[in-house]
Motif scaffolding. Sequence first.
Motif, PDB file in Angstrom:
ATOM      1  N   UNK A 174       0.825  -1.210   0.000  1.00  0.00           N
ATOM      2  CA  UNK A 174       0.000   0.000   0.000  1.00  0.00           C
ATOM      3  C   UNK A 174       0.862   1.264   0.000  1.00  0.00           C
ATOM      4  N   UNK A 175       0.446   2.234  -0.794  1.00  0.00           N
ATOM      5  CA  UNK A 175       1.147   3.523  -0.814  1.00  0.00           C
ATOM      6  C   UNK A 175       0.263   4.622  -0.230  1.00  0.00           C
ATOM      7  N   UNK A 176      -0.876   4.234   0.336  1.00  0.00           N
ATOM      8  CA  UNK A 176      -1.781   5.173   1.003  1.00  0.00           C
ATOM      9  C   UNK A 176      -2.064   4.660   2.403  1.00  0.00           C
ATOM     10  N   UNK A 177      -2.626   5.525   3.239  1.00  0.00           N
ATOM     11  CA  UNK A 177      -2.976   5.156   4.602  1.00  0.00           C
ATOM     12  C   UNK A 177      -4.495   5.057   4.749  1.00  0.00           C
ATOM     13  N   UNK A 178      -4.979   4.281   5.715  1.00  0.00           N
ATOM     14  CA  UNK A 178      -6.425   4.240   5.964  1.00  0.00           C
ATOM     15  C   UNK A 178      -6.945   5.612   6.388  1.00  0.00           C
ATOM     16  N   UNK A 179      -8.220   5.854   6.107  1.00  0.00           N
ATOM     17  CA  UNK A 179      -8.861   7.079   6.563  1.00  0.00           C
ATOM     18  C   UNK A 179      -8.844   7.111   8.094  1.00  0.00           C
ATOM     19  N   UNK A 180      -8.411   8.203   8.665  1.00  0.00           N
ATOM     20  CA  UNK A 180      -8.345   8.291  10.121  1.00  0.00           C
ATOM     21  C   UNK A 180      -9.664   8.711  10.749  1.00  0.00           C
ATOM     22  N   UNK A 181      -9.955   8.173  11.932  1.00  0.00           N
ATOM     23  CA  UNK A 181     -11.102   8.575  12.744  1.00  0.00           C
ATOM     24  C   UNK A 181     -10.562   9.083  14.084  1.00  0.00           C
ATOM     25  N   UNK A 182     -10.040  10.298  14.106  1.00  0.00           N
ATOM     26  CA  UNK A 182      -9.409  10.791  15.347  1.00  0.00           C
ATOM     27  C   UNK A 182     -10.370  10.871  16.519  1.00  0.00           C
ATOM     28  N   UNK A 183     -11.670  10.975  16.253  1.00  0.00           N
ATOM     29  CA  UNK A 183     -12.646  11.069  17.326  1.00  0.00           C
ATOM     30  C   UNK A 183     -12.845   9.748  18.069  1.00  0.00           C
ATOM     31  N   UNK A 184     -12.396   8.640  17.485  1.00  0.00           N
ATOM     32  CA  UNK A 184     -12.646   7.335  18.094  1.00  0.00           C
ATOM     33  C   UNK A 184     -12.036   7.227  19.491  1.00  0.00           C
ATOM     34  N   UNK A 185     -10.824   7.689  19.649  1.00  0.00           N
ATOM     35  CA  UNK A 185     -10.147   7.629  20.945  1.00  0.00           C
ATOM     36  C   UNK A 185     -10.275   8.936  21.734  1.00  0.00           C
ATOM     37  N   UNK A 186     -10.658  10.013  21.084  1.00  0.00           N
ATOM     38  CA  UNK A 186     -10.728  11.317  21.747  1.00  0.00           C
ATOM     39  C   UNK A 186     -11.812  11.301  22.819  1.00  0.00           C
ATOM     40  N   UNK A 187     -11.482  11.766  23.997  1.00  0.00           N
ATOM     41  CA  UNK A 187     -12.397  11.689  25.130  1.00  0.00           C
ATOM     42  C   UNK A 187     -13.580  12.651  25.011  1.00  0.00           C
ATOM     43  N   UNK A 188     -13.520  13.594  24.082  1.00  0.00           N
ATOM     44  CA  UNK A 188     -14.602  14.569  23.947  1.00  0.00           C
ATOM     45  C   UNK A 188     -15.685  14.139  22.952  1.00  0.00           C
ATOM     46  N   UNK A 189     -15.612  12.895  22.467  1.00  0.00           N
ATOM     47  CA  UNK A 189     -16.589  12.444  21.470  1.00  0.00           C
ATOM     48  C   UNK A 189     -17.213  11.118  21.886  1.00  0.00           C
ATOM     49  N   UNK A 190     -18.532  11.051  21.762  1.00  0.00           N
ATOM     50  CA  UNK A 190     -19.290   9.836  22.064  1.00  0.00           C
ATOM     51  C   UNK A 190     -19.649   9.156  20.755  1.00  0.00           C
ATOM     52  N   UNK A 191     -19.298   7.886  20.621  1.00  0.00           N
ATOM     53  CA  UNK A 191     -19.481   7.167  19.364  1.00  0.00           C
ATOM     54  C   UNK A 191     -20.702   6.257  19.389  1.00  0.00           C
ATOM     55  N   UNK A 192     -21.297   6.096  18.219  1.00  0.00           N
ATOM     56  CA  UNK A 192     -22.327   5.082  17.975  1.00  0.00           C
ATOM     57  C   UNK A 192     -22.023   4.468  16.618  1.00  0.00           C
ATOM     58  N   UNK A 193     -22.241   3.170  16.491  1.00  0.00           N
ATOM     59  CA  UNK A 193     -21.939   2.467  15.242  1.00  0.00           C
ATOM     60  C   UNK A 193     -23.134   1.633  14.820  1.00  0.00           C
ATOM     61  N   UNK A 194     -23.493   1.736  13.554  1.00  0.00           N
ATOM     62  CA  UNK A 194     -24.563   0.916  12.992  1.00  0.00           C
ATOM     63  C   UNK A 194     -24.085   0.352  11.656  1.00  0.00           C
TER      64      UNK A 194
END
Length: 349
Positions: A133-153
């Motif tokens: 691979x010469x590219x990186x995955x799309x980042x989700x910086x909010x996943x670990x950030x303590x100021x964001x609440x996640x929901x996944x469907x």
Amino acid sequence: MSAFFSKVQTCDVRQLGINPNHWYVAALSSEVTNKPINVVIWHQAIALYRDNTGKIHALEDRCPHRQVKLSHGRVVDSELECAYHGWRFNSSGECAAVPYLAANQKLPTCKIRHYPVKEQDGFIWLFPGNGEPCVEPLGLPEWEHLNYIASVAVINAHAHYSYLIENLMDMYHGHLHQDLQAWAEASLQDIHENDHRVDAHYIAQSYYKIDKIWSISQLFFPNLRKLHPEPLDVSYIYPHWVSSLGKDFKIYCLFCPVSQTQTKAYLVHFTSLNSFWRLHKLPVWFRRFVKNNLFGTAQKLLEGLIIQDVEMIEEEQQGYLHNPHRRNYELNRALVSVQRLMQSQVEHS
């Protein structure tokens, strides 16, 4: 106007493949254990599993001995063992052991494909292209950030992936969702595009404002919502989608195209707690406790939206299959840009 329509019809986007030289989401991290699972990314059946150190591996889901699925087997000493005859394969796809191999026999030289994988931001990312691979995955910086609440469907649609990305980029379809929608009166302001992304900027009336300790209750009690203008930005960062509504909400749609008529995706919703400055002064362990315990707060809302969207997307797919030559009359300029990007990505893959 006729020139506009001709651009839409330049290629049949419903027949497009994918550009494999990108990272696609294969599964949630929590879905992959030492018991292998099967995933399919654009007709490629893949076995995902963790070895005895917890590291993720991805092999072609096929035992070269009798062509059965390796995902029906188990992990033994960090190798994937076929359920049928017990042949084992290492993480490079090489045959590592055959339980009944005679003393005068050599291990078979058969080899199956292995795929680059990364575990990042709560997901397993897989690169189905050839070479490194010469590219990186799309980042989700909010996943670990303590100021964001996640929901996944999870989205499962019997439709080409183009229908889903067009649905996500077209903010005028909020008409479909009524009380479930987070905004109203969307108006497209401008579009920016290049060879790997399309950014569409809307202005909308948002129903939510997360600035009070009770604000989260707006998700459940419509009478507490008050319309106010907010920027609504949506981006197709090939092959995934990102959206933000003001400063309160960030949403990702992470794609796993399965075939010409089947698409899987993960919709990841983040609610911001950035307005609660007092919360930020509390101990990290407590903030993480709050984040973890509020995980999934918006899941029912997301699932309601998905049911309505998938119904429309699948109807579009069926309409196409019944008459693929029938022309759509599209008025949203963003979708023309999206179709152009899909076509150019496939052409240059």
